[in-house]
Design a protein around this motif. Structure first.
Motif, PDB file in Angstrom:
ATOM      1  N   SER A   1       0.826  -1.207   0.000  1.00  0.00           N
ATOM      2  CA  SER A   1       0.000   0.000   0.000  1.00  0.00           C
ATOM      3  C   SER A   1       0.862   1.259   0.000  1.00  0.00           C
ATOM      4  O   SER A   1       0.581   2.223  -0.723  1.00  0.00           O
ATOM      5  N   ALA A   2       1.932   1.252   0.809  1.00  0.00           N
ATOM      6  CA  ALA A   2       2.799   2.434   0.885  1.00  0.00           C
ATOM      7  C   ALA A   2       3.548   2.662  -0.421  1.00  0.00           C
ATOM      8  O   ALA A   2       3.702   3.804  -0.863  1.00  0.00           O
ATOM      9  N   THR A   3       4.008   1.576  -1.060  1.00  0.00           N
ATOM     10  CA  THR A   3       4.729   1.724  -2.330  1.00  0.00           C
ATOM     11  C   THR A   3       3.822   2.269  -3.422  1.00  0.00           C
ATOM     12  O   THR A   3       4.213   3.140  -4.202  1.00  0.00           O
TER      13      THR A   3
ATOM     14  N   ALA B   1       3.238   5.942  -2.723  1.00  0.00           N
ATOM     15  CA  ALA B   1       4.420   6.756  -3.054  1.00  0.00           C
ATOM     16  C   ALA B   1       4.558   6.926  -4.561  1.00  0.00           C
ATOM     17  O   ALA B   1       4.879   8.026  -5.046  1.00  0.00           O
ATOM     18  N   ALA B   2       4.322   5.857  -5.310  1.00  0.00           N
ATOM     19  CA  ALA B   2       4.426   5.955  -6.766  1.00  0.00           C
ATOM     20  C   ALA B   2       3.385   6.924  -7.328  1.00  0.00           C
ATOM     21  O   ALA B   2       3.695   7.757  -8.192  1.00  0.00           O
ATOM     22  N   GLN B   3       2.153   6.828  -6.826  1.00  0.00           N
ATOM     23  CA  GLN B   3       1.108   7.744  -7.291  1.00  0.00           C
ATOM     24  C   GLN B   3       1.418   9.181  -6.884  1.00  0.00           C
ATOM     25  O   GLN B   3       1.170  10.119  -7.656  1.00  0.00           O
ATOM     26  N   ALA B   4       1.966   9.361  -5.684  1.00  0.00           N
ATOM     27  CA  ALA B   4       2.305  10.715  -5.238  1.00  0.00           C
ATOM     28  C   ALA B   4       3.403  11.317  -6.117  1.00  0.00           C
ATOM     29  O   ALA B   4       3.352  12.501  -6.474  1.00  0.00           O
ATOM     30  N   PHE B   5       4.389  10.497  -6.476  1.00  0.00           N
ATOM     31  CA  PHE B   5       5.477  11.006  -7.326  1.00  0.00           C
ATOM     32  C   PHE B   5       4.958  11.341  -8.725  1.00  0.00           C
ATOM     33  O   PHE B   5       5.284  12.392  -9.288  1.00  0.00           O
TER      34      PHE B   5
ATOM     35  N   ILE C   1       8.697   6.689  -0.452  1.00  0.00           N
ATOM     36  CA  ILE C   1       8.262   5.371   0.037  1.00  0.00           C
ATOM     37  C   ILE C   1       8.388   5.312   1.557  1.00  0.00           C
ATOM     38  O   ILE C   1       7.481   4.838   2.257  1.00  0.00           O
ATOM     39  N   GLY C   2       9.512   5.799   2.089  1.00  0.00           N
ATOM     40  CA  GLY C   2       9.660   5.834   3.546  1.00  0.00           C
ATOM     41  C   GLY C   2       8.590   6.674   4.212  1.00  0.00           C
ATOM     42  O   GLY C   2       8.028   6.298   5.249  1.00  0.00           O
ATOM     43  N   LEU C   3       8.289   7.838   3.616  1.00  0.00           N
ATOM     44  CA  LEU C   3       7.249   8.709   4.162  1.00  0.00           C
ATOM     45  C   LEU C   3       5.888   8.022   4.134  1.00  0.00           C
ATOM     46  O   LEU C   3       5.126   8.082   5.111  1.00  0.00           O
ATOM     47  N   CYS C   4       5.583   7.334   3.037  1.00  0.00           N
ATOM     48  CA  CYS C   4       4.279   6.675   2.906  1.00  0.00           C
ATOM     49  C   CYS C   4       4.166   5.456   3.818  1.00  0.00           C
ATOM     50  O   CYS C   4       3.064   5.124   4.275  1.00  0.00           O
TER      51      CYS C   4
END
Length: 304
Positions: free
Chosen positions: A58-60, A63-67, A267-270
């Protein structure tokens, strides 16, 4: 015969000792697990819930969508926003990530470019497509919140308008990151409490908005507190790592290196966000906490 039995007995004893020790260790571990489950049931429930939520996946994805959302939005803002807003975004990025050197020069090339030429290359249609695709990160965050609270997906009519609203509010909060951290000119002693209060408030509101108000405000508070505190700490210490790593990646590998560094940090943030929201949902449904906050009942099985 006696010699055969005598020679076999020591080797059989030596072979049996490791098996006996392994069985003894396994029994001790089982007793320890049972003791932990009995004394700290919240840890057991949190662990099983994190597995059900599939934290890293879920976090990955988030993060990908946020980037993929942040980069086109950066060009869109540089094309249409006033110069003061663009300067404030540069200041906020410098404050959040400590951007300097090569990375700062690349950022200023985009944000201080001629808006007319950027608008020609971007276009109105492309801008609308960027805004529509930006809702992908809203949907990813909504799925994370629903998994954390084990709620079914909200209907499109109820949820659709919430996606662009979430993006717009987060963009406004990001623009204000610089003044917030500086305490609006007063200093860091006021900036840090303001930043913490803003992070807690925005994550509290995020859950309520994207869950379509299906969970009352008070049960969402533990997740907002955990996420707000963790994100504040992570963004404060980001200045110790991100600037050097980003400049090193840019100088050695070019733009691809910068992409890898920023995506790793995202990714770390998410992961921190996913962990905070999920842990908050578990804590809010603990019997002692649930009675005070009026949390909804824990479902018998997850509904994703």
């Amino acid at each position: 015969m006696r010699a055969g039995r005598g020679s076999g007995s020591p080797s059989g004893g030596r072979a049996g000792r490791p098996r006996g020790r392994a069985a003894d260790l396994r029994a001790r571990l089982l007793r320890l697990r049972n003791t932990v489950e009995r004394r700290f049931p919240v840890i057991t429930r949190l662990t099983s819930h994190l597995i059900a939520v599939n934290l890293l996946d879920s976090a990955t994805r988030l993060a990908a969508q946020a980037f993929l959302t942040a980069v086109p939005l950066l060009f869109l803002v540089a094309s249409f926003a006033p110069q003061d807003v663009r300067n404030q975004i540069v200041t906020s990025l410098q404050d959040v990530l400590g951007i300097e050197g090569s990375a700062d020069q690349q950022l200023k090339l985009v944000m201080q470019a001629d808006p007319a030429s950027l608008r020609q290359s971007t276009g109105v249609v492309s801008g609308l497509m960027v805004l529509l695709s930006a809702t992908a990160v809203s949907r990813a965050m909504q799925r994370l919140c629903q998994r954390a609270w084990r709620l079914p997906s909200a209907g499109a009519r109820v949820a659709a308008w919430r996606w662009p609203v979430w993006i717009a509010v987060w963009l406004a909060v990001f623009v204000l990151q610089g003044p917030l951290r500086n305490g609006f000119g007063v200093g860091l002693w006021l900036g840090l409490p303001l930043l913490l209060a803003t992070e807690v408030g925005i994550w509290w509101w995020t859950q309520h908005l994207l869950l379509a108000a299906r969970v009352p405000w008070l049960p969402l508070l533990p997740g907002a507190l955990l996420t707000g505190v963790a994100v504040t700490v992570l963004t404060v210490i980001a200045k110790l790592y991100v600037p050097a790593a980003l400049n090193h990646s840019l100088d050695r590998y070019g733009s691809l290196g910068a992409v890898f560094t920023l995506l790793s940090w995202l990714i770390g943030l998410c992961v921190v966000v996913a962990l905070g929201i999920t842990a908050g949902a578990v804590i809010a449904r603990e019997p002692a906490v649930s009675r005070r906050l009026g949390s909804p009942d824990r479902p018998n099985s997850p509904e994703f």
